[in-house]
Design a protein around this motif. Structure first.
Motif, short mmCIF file in Angstrom:
data_model
loop_
_atom_site.label_atom_id
_atom_site.label_comp_id
_atom_site.label_asym_id
_atom_site.label_seq_id
_atom_site.Cartn_x
_atom_site.Cartn_y
_atom_site.Cartn_z
N ARG A 1 30.67 38.46 13.17
CA ARG A 1 31.00 37.04 13.38
C ARG A 1 31.63 36.83 14.75
O ARG A 1 32.26 35.81 14.99
CB ARG A 1 31.91 36.56 12.26
CG ARG A 1 33.31 37.15 12.22
CD ARG A 1 34.06 36.69 10.99
NE ARG A 1 33.87 35.31 10.68
CZ ARG A 1 34.12 34.76 9.48
NH1 ARG A 1 34.57 35.52 8.48
NH2 ARG A 1 33.91 33.48 9.27
N GLU A 2 31.46 37.79 15.65
CA GLU A 2 32.07 37.67 16.97
C GLU A 2 31.46 36.56 17.79
O GLU A 2 32.13 35.94 18.61
CB GLU A 2 31.94 39.00 17.74
CG GLU A 2 32.72 40.16 17.14
CD GLU A 2 31.93 40.88 16.05
OE1 GLU A 2 30.77 40.48 15.82
OE2 GLU A 2 32.46 41.83 15.45
N ARG A 3 30.17 36.28 17.59
CA ARG A 3 29.48 35.31 18.43
C ARG A 3 28.89 34.15 17.62
O ARG A 3 28.03 33.42 18.11
CB ARG A 3 28.37 35.99 19.23
CG ARG A 3 28.86 37.16 20.10
CD ARG A 3 27.75 37.71 20.95
NE ARG A 3 27.29 36.74 21.94
CZ ARG A 3 27.88 36.52 23.11
NH1 ARG A 3 28.95 37.23 23.45
NH2 ARG A 3 27.40 35.64 23.95
N THR A 4 29.35 34.00 16.39
CA THR A 4 28.85 32.91 15.54
C THR A 4 30.00 32.21 14.82
O THR A 4 31.09 32.79 14.66
CB THR A 4 27.85 33.42 14.49
OG1 THR A 4 28.51 34.41 13.69
CG2 THR A 4 26.62 34.02 15.14
N TYR A 5 29.78 31.00 14.38
CA TYR A 5 30.79 30.26 13.61
C TYR A 5 30.80 30.77 12.17
O TYR A 5 31.86 31.01 11.60
CB TYR A 5 30.45 28.77 13.64
CG TYR A 5 31.45 27.89 12.92
CD1 TYR A 5 32.64 27.51 13.54
CD2 TYR A 5 31.21 27.43 11.63
CE1 TYR A 5 33.56 26.70 12.90
CE2 TYR A 5 32.12 26.62 10.97
CZ TYR A 5 33.29 26.26 11.61
OH TYR A 5 34.21 25.45 10.95
N PHE A 6 29.60 30.93 11.63
CA PHE A 6 29.47 31.46 10.28
C PHE A 6 29.22 32.97 10.37
O PHE A 6 28.58 33.45 11.30
CB PHE A 6 28.31 30.79 9.55
CG PHE A 6 28.46 29.31 9.39
CD1 PHE A 6 29.28 28.78 8.41
CD2 PHE A 6 27.79 28.44 10.24
CE1 PHE A 6 29.44 27.41 8.28
CE2 PHE A 6 27.94 27.07 10.12
CZ PHE A 6 28.77 26.55 9.12
#
Length: 381
Positions: A23-28
């Motif tokens: 989840r480092e580069r996403t909202y979910f």
């Protein structure tokens, strides 16, 4: 094949599950791998190739889903499958009720089953394909013995009459709200924003709400949209033009491309008129000042009680739990269930003046009936 596996798992009384995600580069959270084990089977499921909704029949069935440290796994599965297991057993919670302080899975495997987990790369990229054999074996090892571990821990809980306690705690975990942040409340998560007042507070609430919505729509972390520093700086400076916005601390060109600069300037203007109420949480009330000296004393007693009954102290009651109880918070967890009998009632007797804490050399702090007799006067030399 996954549909066939789901049919087989749905008929099992116990199954184990784990996930790998990023989840480092996403909202979910981005699900990368699902590990399942039941009976004598253990499998890896690639969520990029399989529709996981067929696991709904497993999760909604009567079988017990065994996890270790399940909270984030449940969030990921709820997003990917649309539901979570109806019955949950968390081995970390169970172990905490047996005197172990939030143990790792590796520690539990070693202490309870005599099995040593091979060390793997905790920072491995689970999204990359193909997965190496070493990665697959490492992932599979997390669930390979979970069903057996469940049996071992359950037997100990039954022996100590704590199965109902663990079931209640696991159900609280299962029912925890994991819905995304309400955009209108997003400003409360920004520590520096809590000190703002008036129009500046309105601006920070307006900008934070927009940032949360945009992050969810584009599936990016909120910090990618606009970092906290920039949100607070915009509220404090309240720029009225794009040039002023560019000169605001924390705001970089990459944050305000594609018309975002104009949007932010408009948000600053509308936010000035926004009325933000610093409302306390539902059911919250200030703790009576007369109870403040009792908090540390009671916390010491709770810590000792936890050692006596062999339960991880934070699981029994935290300092925050004690404070919530003393301010009559209706949602305080030591106001009901097994904690009410073990912790809540003695604390209530203490603050009502019906009991007192005394020090005993053999037993330490003890709760005993209050005599209401003053201590003996020291004799004069």
């Amino acid at each position: 094949r996954l549909n066939e596996l789901a049919d087989a798992m749905a008929a099992e009384p116990v199954y184990a599950i784990d996930t790998e995600f990023h989840r480092e580069r996403t909202y979910f959270p981005k699900l990368a791998l699902v590990q399942l084990a039941y009976a004598d089977q253990a499998v890896l499921v690639d969520p990029f190739e399989c529709d996981l909704t067929c696991l709904t029949e497993v999760f909604e069935g009567p079988g017990i889903g065994v996890f270790h440290a399940a909270d984030q796994d449940l969030e990921v599965l709820d997003t990917a499958v649309g539901t979570i297991p109806s019955v949950l057993f968390d081995t970390q919670i169970a172990a905490s009720f047996l005197g172990m302080s939030s143990p790792s899975l590796a520690a539990l495997y070693q202490s309870e089953l005599g099995i040593s987990l091979k060390k793997g790369d905790r920072l491995t990229d689970w999204l990359r394909r193909p997965l190496r054999e070493q990665q697959q074996n490492y992932a599979l090892s997390d669930v390979l013995h979970l069903v057996e571990l469940h049996q071992r821990l359950q037997a100990q809980l039954d022996e100590r009459n704590r199965s109902e306690w663990v079931a209640a705690e696991c159900e609280l975990l299962r029912q925890r709200d994991r819905s995304p942040t309400d955009p209108e409340e997003a400003w409360r998560k920004i520590r520096e924003a809590r000190h703002l007042k008036g129009a500046k507070l309105g601006v920070v609430a307006e900008v934070a709400a927009w940032r949360e919505r945009r992050a969810a729509e584009t599936d990016q972390p909120v910090r990618f949209i606009l970092p906290d520093l920039a949100v607070v700086s915009v509220a404090q400076r309240s720029p009225t033009s794009v040039d002023e916005l560019r000169a605001t601390r924390g705001v970089e060109d990459r944050h305000i491309r594609g018309g975002v600069a104009d949007i932010l300037v408009d948000l600053v203007e509308s936010g000035k008129d926004r009325k933000v109420v610093r409302a306390p949480k539902k059911g919250y009330r200030d703790m009576d000042k007369q109870f403040r000296p009792a908090v540390s004393l009671v916390a010491s007693w709770v810590a000792q009680l936890a050692r006596e009954v062999d339960i991880d102290a934070p699981l029994l009651a935290t300092r925050a739990d004690i404070e919530a109880f003393l301010r009559d918070d209706p949602e305080c967890r030591i106001s009901y269930g097994w904690r009410a009998d073990m912790v809540g009632k003695p604390i209530r007797q203490l603050v009502d003046g019906k009991a007192s804490l005394a020090f005993d050399r053999q037993r330490g702090l003890v709760v005993e009936a209050r005599s209401h007799q003053p201590p003996a006067e020291p004799q004069e030399l």
